[in-house]
Design an enzyme around this catalytic site. Sequence first.
Site: not given
Length: 293
Positions: A70, A91, A131, A133-135, A155, A157
Amino acid sequence: MINSNTRVISLIGYPARHSLSPVIHNYLLQKTRKNAVYLVFEFKPGEFKQAFNGLKKLGFIGLNVTMPYKEKVYQQCTYLDKTSKLTKSVNTVKFKGNKEINGYNTDVYGFLKSLEDKNFKFDNKNCLIIGAGGAARSVVYGLLSKKVTNIYLYNRTVKNAENLKNYFINSGRGNIKIIKDFKKLSEKDIELIVNCTPIGMNLEDSLKKSVPVPVSWNLKNKYIFEMVYEPIKTRFLQKAESESAKVICGLDMLVNQAVYSFKIWFDMEEVPQTRDIREKIKKILMENENEFR
Ligand code: NAP
């Protein structure tokens, strides 16, 4: 019927073969009588440049892009819509000749539309995103654009959560608070929770049996948004429903982002209706689920 004028749209990613996008788009292509097919091309990151140049030259209508490309595709575009520019994530691509590469992000639309369809009102809302990440990036951007009151970000991490927060702060968008420990947050102060991790997914038993929030939390009257769509009803959604929460499942987001891509490729005035596609995909997911058991 496929003939010498049939054009191609493809999904690129690595891995990408598990995707349900070909089912959605080939169904829509048939329904709207377009002379085109939707195919999946899976190639390794080292082959990206060569593969992308090939797709550009071969006269494809456009692309869907999934992990890990992406951001790479974002860098190749000659035009970017506002959302892809601000999320640095493309996307959906529409080619114009073999020079112009138009990039779009329909994940944000898919997320917001799924919430709006369930009558979620964004004003004065405190939201918890799990989370980074990308989402999660699309979700955080979507909620910031709707000016919700607070975004709490949790998250596994912490560093990745901090990076995501800083990414938006550096572009002048604020009110994101990092949560390092769920004990520091009361569920009473949150109206929307979005799971942007694979927790709950069919991938392995331990993930499938987990929920992304403390099991002691009562989810009554909250909006619970689940990104995972395999299984359709994750443990998190089961818990939410049994506690009278309002639930939005990953399938809604999947279908909503897809139909918006379709609108872009064919310059349609309206986004295609989703009810029949949703039912079709739901059936496939339920069959897959029976196989997994
Ligand atoms: P990603 O960029 O790889 O990010 C994954 C996120 O999940 C990271 O924050 C990661 O934490 C966390 N994570 C991974 N495994 C975990 C575990 N075992 N326990 C706790 N946290 C874990 O992936 P993504 O693109 O954001 O996708 C996230 C999920 O959303 C996937 O399940 C994907 O299938 C789903 N999704 C659904 C739709 C839809 O249309 N419904 C669209 C996009 C994504 P670390 O930072 O600690 O690694």
